[in-house]
Design a protein around this motif. Structure first.
Motif, short mmCIF file in Angstrom:
data_model
loop_
_atom_site.label_atom_id
_atom_site.label_comp_id
_atom_site.label_asym_id
_atom_site.label_seq_id
_atom_site.Cartn_x
_atom_site.Cartn_y
_atom_site.Cartn_z
N GLN A 1 -9.61 -2.56 0.20
CA GLN A 1 -8.97 -3.66 -0.51
C GLN A 1 -9.25 -3.40 -1.99
O GLN A 1 -10.41 -3.23 -2.37
CB GLN A 1 -9.56 -5.01 -0.10
CG GLN A 1 -9.26 -5.39 1.32
CD GLN A 1 -9.94 -6.69 1.71
OE1 GLN A 1 -10.85 -7.16 1.03
NE2 GLN A 1 -9.51 -7.27 2.81
N ALA B 1 -2.69 -4.06 -8.21
CA ALA B 1 -1.51 -3.74 -7.39
C ALA B 1 -0.94 -2.35 -7.65
O ALA B 1 0.21 -2.08 -7.33
CB ALA B 1 -0.43 -4.80 -7.66
N MET C 1 -0.84 0.50 -6.17
CA MET C 1 -1.05 1.26 -4.93
C MET C 1 -0.52 2.69 -5.02
O MET C 1 -1.18 3.62 -4.58
CB MET C 1 -0.40 0.56 -3.73
CG MET C 1 -0.94 -0.80 -3.42
SD MET C 1 -2.72 -0.84 -3.33
CE MET C 1 -3.01 -2.41 -4.07
N HIS D 1 -0.10 3.10 2.93
CA HIS D 1 0.01 1.72 2.46
C HIS D 1 -0.08 0.84 3.70
O HIS D 1 0.39 1.21 4.77
CB HIS D 1 1.33 1.50 1.74
CG HIS D 1 1.46 2.31 0.49
ND1 HIS D 1 1.03 1.86 -0.73
CD2 HIS D 1 1.91 3.57 0.29
CE1 HIS D 1 1.24 2.80 -1.64
NE2 HIS D 1 1.77 3.85 -1.04
N SER D 2 -0.66 -0.33 3.56
CA SER D 2 -0.89 -1.20 4.70
C SER D 2 -0.35 -2.59 4.45
O SER D 2 -0.31 -3.05 3.31
CB SER D 2 -2.40 -1.27 4.99
OG SER D 2 -2.66 -2.20 5.99
N ASN E 1 -4.89 -6.83 5.92
CA ASN E 1 -5.78 -7.31 4.85
C ASN E 1 -6.17 -6.19 3.91
O ASN E 1 -6.52 -6.44 2.76
CB ASN E 1 -7.04 -7.94 5.46
CG ASN E 1 -6.74 -9.26 6.11
OD1 ASN E 1 -5.79 -9.92 5.75
ND2 ASN E 1 -7.54 -9.62 7.09
N SER E 2 -6.16 -4.97 4.40
CA SER E 2 -6.45 -3.81 3.56
C SER E 2 -5.20 -3.42 2.81
O SER E 2 -4.10 -3.51 3.35
CB SER E 2 -6.93 -2.64 4.40
OG SER E 2 -8.09 -2.99 5.12
N ASP E 3 -5.37 -2.98 1.57
CA ASP E 3 -4.22 -2.54 0.78
C ASP E 3 -3.86 -1.10 1.10
O ASP E 3 -2.69 -0.73 1.15
CB ASP E 3 -4.54 -2.67 -0.71
CG ASP E 3 -4.84 -4.11 -1.09
OD1 ASP E 3 -4.02 -4.98 -0.78
OD2 ASP E 3 -5.90 -4.35 -1.69
N LEU E 4 -4.90 -0.27 1.29
CA LEU E 4 -4.71 1.15 1.57
C LEU E 4 -5.57 1.55 2.75
O LEU E 4 -6.67 1.03 2.94
CB LEU E 4 -5.11 1.99 0.35
CG LEU E 4 -4.32 1.80 -0.93
CD1 LEU E 4 -4.97 2.58 -2.07
CD2 LEU E 4 -2.88 2.25 -0.75
#
Length: 168
Positions: free
Chosen positions: A34, A38, A40, A75-76, A79-82
């Motif tokens: 997380q 932003a 990513m 990319h996810s 709850n995790s971004d990556l």
């Protein structure tokens, strides 16, 4: 009772991703990140670059360490971004890369991490030959080991050998 979670990640470059999963390296780390901003695409590009590997692994490990390390980033929508997948020839390599991410966060580096969770997978060939894990002679500062058996193969030999080598 087992905890399970389905990870769903998206990757743009399918050729690189296929090469990553075809590589036959014994250690696989899955890192759920997380991040605090932003950016990513920028984070993905940096983590998959040789620059990141060279910066984090320069001079400290075996000579073939960088060549025997692959990273792919998804990319996810979770709850995790990556989701960062690291395949490596040495268990300590993945741990050092993950620690490098956390150092980068504290030193004002490219990625600011809010939270992370890491999972280590070990190739079955390594588990079936526990001596190969011990021969690596890699220092591990702290470890919590949970093993889930996928079928009826006994993990007793590995458990007893680790207990013998590591003690209580």
């Amino acid at each position: 009772m087992y905890f399970s979670q389905t990870l769903l990640g998206f990757h743009e470059d399918t050729k690189e991703e296929k090469l990553f999963w075809k590589s036959e390296l014994p250690f696989l780390y899955i890192v759920l990140l997380q991040v605090a901003d932003a950016r990513m695409a920028e984070h993905q590009k940096y983590l998959e670059s040789r620059e990141f590997l060279q910066q984090e692994l320069s001079g400290a490990g075996p000579k073939d360490e960088i060549e025997n390390t692959w990273i792919t980033v998804y990319h996810s929508l979770d709850n995790s971004d990556l989701i960062v997948a690291i395949k490596c020839g040495y268990a300590n390599t993945g741990a050092r890369l993950i620690n490098g991410l956390h150092r980068s966060d504290r030193s004002g580096g490219i990625i600011r991490i809010r939270n992370s969770y890491s999972i280590l997978g070990i190739d079955r060939k390594q588990i079936e030959n526990p001596d190969s894990l011990i021969e690596a002679n890699e220092p591990i500062d702290e470890m919590e080991l949970r093993v889930i058996e996928g079928d009826n193969h006994s993990i007793g030999a590995l458990y007893h050998r680790l207990e013998e080598e590591l003690g209580d």
